[in-house]
Design a protein around this motif. Sequence first.
Motif, mmCIF file in Angstrom:
data_model
loop_
_atom_site.group_PDB
_atom_site.id
_atom_site.type_symbol
_atom_site.label_atom_id
_atom_site.label_comp_id
_atom_site.label_asym_id
_atom_site.label_seq_id
_atom_site.Cartn_x
_atom_site.Cartn_y
_atom_site.Cartn_z
ATOM 1 N N SER A 82 0.845 -1.185 0.000
ATOM 2 C CA SER A 82 0.000 0.000 0.000
ATOM 3 C C SER A 82 0.876 1.230 0.000
ATOM 4 O O SER A 82 2.044 1.183 0.425
ATOM 5 N N LEU A 83 0.331 2.319 -0.487
ATOM 6 C CA LEU A 83 1.082 3.565 -0.512
ATOM 7 C C LEU A 83 1.491 3.963 0.908
ATOM 8 O O LEU A 83 2.621 4.401 1.143
ATOM 9 N N GLY A 84 0.576 3.790 1.847
ATOM 10 C CA GLY A 84 0.876 4.139 3.228
ATOM 11 C C GLY A 84 2.020 3.327 3.804
ATOM 12 O O GLY A 84 2.858 3.851 4.549
ATOM 13 N N GLN A 85 2.056 2.053 3.453
ATOM 14 C CA GLN A 85 3.117 1.172 3.945
ATOM 15 C C GLN A 85 4.484 1.617 3.438
ATOM 16 O O GLN A 85 5.445 1.705 4.206
ATOM 17 N N VAL A 86 4.569 1.908 2.140
ATOM 18 C CA VAL A 86 5.846 2.320 1.557
ATOM 19 C C VAL A 86 6.245 3.702 2.065
ATOM 20 O O VAL A 86 7.416 3.951 2.358
ATOM 21 N N ALA A 87 5.263 4.602 2.192
ATOM 22 C CA ALA A 87 5.548 5.939 2.716
ATOM 23 C C ALA A 87 6.139 5.841 4.116
ATOM 24 O O ALA A 87 7.091 6.556 4.461
ATOM 25 N N LYS A 88 5.578 4.968 4.917
ATOM 26 C CA LYS A 88 6.070 4.781 6.285
ATOM 27 C C LYS A 88 7.503 4.269 6.277
ATOM 28 O O LYS A 88 8.336 4.701 7.088
ATOM 29 N N GLU A 89 7.797 3.346 5.369
ATOM 30 C CA GLU A 89 9.157 2.812 5.249
ATOM 31 C C GLU A 89 10.143 3.913 4.881
ATOM 32 O O GLU A 89 11.309 3.881 5.278
ATOM 33 N N MET A 90 9.675 4.904 4.110
ATOM 34 C CA MET A 90 10.532 6.003 3.682
ATOM 35 C C MET A 90 10.551 7.149 4.701
ATOM 36 O O MET A 90 11.259 8.134 4.515
ATOM 37 N N GLY A 91 9.728 7.028 5.752
ATOM 38 C CA GLY A 91 9.679 8.073 6.766
ATOM 39 C C GLY A 91 8.932 9.317 6.322
ATOM 40 O O GLY A 91 9.234 10.426 6.771
ATOM 41 N N LEU A 92 7.930 9.146 5.436
ATOM 42 C CA LEU A 92 7.178 10.277 4.903
ATOM 43 C C LEU A 92 5.692 10.079 5.145
ATOM 44 O O LEU A 92 5.221 8.949 5.278
ATOM 45 N N ASN A 93 4.944 11.178 5.157
ATOM 46 C CA ASN A 93 3.495 11.029 5.275
ATOM 47 C C ASN A 93 2.912 10.669 3.911
ATOM 48 O O ASN A 93 3.528 10.923 2.864
ATOM 49 N N ASP A 94 1.729 10.083 3.924
ATOM 50 C CA ASP A 94 1.128 9.537 2.702
ATOM 51 C C ASP A 94 0.965 10.585 1.604
ATOM 52 O O ASP A 94 1.309 10.344 0.434
ATOM 53 N N THR A 95 0.433 11.741 1.964
ATOM 54 C CA THR A 95 0.144 12.768 0.962
ATOM 55 C C THR A 95 1.408 13.264 0.285
ATOM 56 O O THR A 95 1.467 13.371 -0.945
ATOM 57 N N TYR A 96 2.427 13.573 1.080
ATOM 58 C CA TYR A 96 3.682 14.077 0.508
ATOM 59 C C TYR A 96 4.342 13.015 -0.359
ATOM 60 O O TYR A 96 4.820 13.298 -1.464
ATOM 61 N N PHE A 97 4.353 11.769 0.121
ATOM 62 C CA PHE A 97 4.981 10.690 -0.639
ATOM 63 C C PHE A 97 4.264 10.471 -1.966
ATOM 64 O O PHE A 97 4.910 10.258 -3.001
ATOM 65 N N CYS A 98 2.945 10.521 -1.948
ATOM 66 C CA CYS A 98 2.157 10.329 -3.171
ATOM 67 C C CYS A 98 2.532 11.368 -4.228
ATOM 68 O O CYS A 98 2.774 11.032 -5.385
ATOM 69 N N LYS A 99 2.602 12.641 -3.818
ATOM 70 C CA LYS A 99 2.944 13.719 -4.746
ATOM 71 C C LYS A 99 4.390 13.609 -5.207
ATOM 72 O O LYS A 99 4.702 13.811 -6.383
ATOM 73 N N LEU A 100 5.284 13.300 -4.270
ATOM 74 C CA LEU A 100 6.704 13.182 -4.596
ATOM 75 C C LEU A 100 6.951 12.049 -5.582
ATOM 76 O O LEU A 100 7.686 12.205 -6.564
ATOM 77 N N PHE A 101 6.313 10.915 -5.349
ATOM 78 C CA PHE A 101 6.497 9.741 -6.209
ATOM 79 C C PHE A 101 6.036 10.038 -7.630
ATOM 80 O O PHE A 101 6.744 9.759 -8.597
ATOM 81 N N LYS A 102 4.853 10.624 -7.753
ATOM 82 C CA LYS A 102 4.310 10.938 -9.084
ATOM 83 C C LYS A 102 5.204 11.955 -9.807
ATOM 84 O O LYS A 102 5.455 11.826 -11.018
ATOM 85 N N LYS A 103 5.709 12.931 -9.072
ATOM 86 C CA LYS A 103 6.540 13.972 -9.682
ATOM 87 C C LYS A 103 7.857 13.414 -10.196
ATOM 88 O O LYS A 103 8.299 13.730 -11.307
ATOM 89 N N GLU A 104 8.505 12.546 -9.400
ATOM 90 C CA GLU A 104 9.830 12.041 -9.766
ATOM 91 C C GLU A 104 9.770 10.872 -10.753
ATOM 92 O O GLU A 104 10.625 10.740 -11.620
ATOM 93 N N ILE A 105 8.775 10.006 -10.612
ATOM 94 C CA ILE A 105 8.683 8.817 -11.462
ATOM 95 C C ILE A 105 7.884 9.084 -12.733
ATOM 96 O O ILE A 105 8.166 8.533 -13.793
#
Length: 227
Positions: A82-105
């Motif tokens: 899940s997005l939340g699971q991976v975000a947690k592994e990266m030490g980020l909150n879900d919303t920021y990780f979602c935006k960051l992932f889409k922007k970089e990938i």
Amino acid sequence: MKNTSLINTTDAGTIKRIAALGQKLTAILPFILTPNLLEHCERSPNDFVSAVGAGLERLGERVERVSKATSYIEAHSSKALSLGQVAKEMGLNDTYFCKLFKKEIGFNFTYFVSRVRIEKAKILLLSSESKVSVISREVGFTSLTHFNRTFKKLVGTSPTEYRKVEKAKNLLLNAHFGIQAISENVGFTSLTHFGQIFKKLVGTSPAEYRRGALPPVGQEKTQVVPV
């Protein structure tokens, strides 16, 4: 008279950061080089260096986190993700990780996970004789229907037909059987259907493929998938 040189002095650390992340420079400059900053930097070149260096450092941290995230996804794609699971592994909150992932990938999280799983499925389809249902579970899908639907959306045909066409490609180049015999050998019951699916996936007919006739440059078949 204004100083026309923006950079007169630099420090070794900044130079190394710019060299290491030079290819990402164009991505960060629009956010750094505001008119006010440029005007200020004409009077104080070191401010420009500091701003670029700090921006590149932040960019480097974001890229590193996303890189770790993609590695984590690839290593754990056979399990529930899940997005939340991976975000947690990266030490980020879900919303920021979602935006960051889409922007970089360039793809959203769900699409990327599906693409990783389907690419692994394609390898297993060609390297094993396992049933499609078994492969779908091995790569992380809990529903065969969802796997088949996702595979067709990303690849352009069903897993079974993909396996047949890839086997046919090998036979066309390495065997002396006729095209109809090859069609039957890999499991097609209709030569016409075989030709249609082959051309859809490969971009050329079985006969042309055997002769080594590739599609003209710029006309290769590419599956376009909306994100």
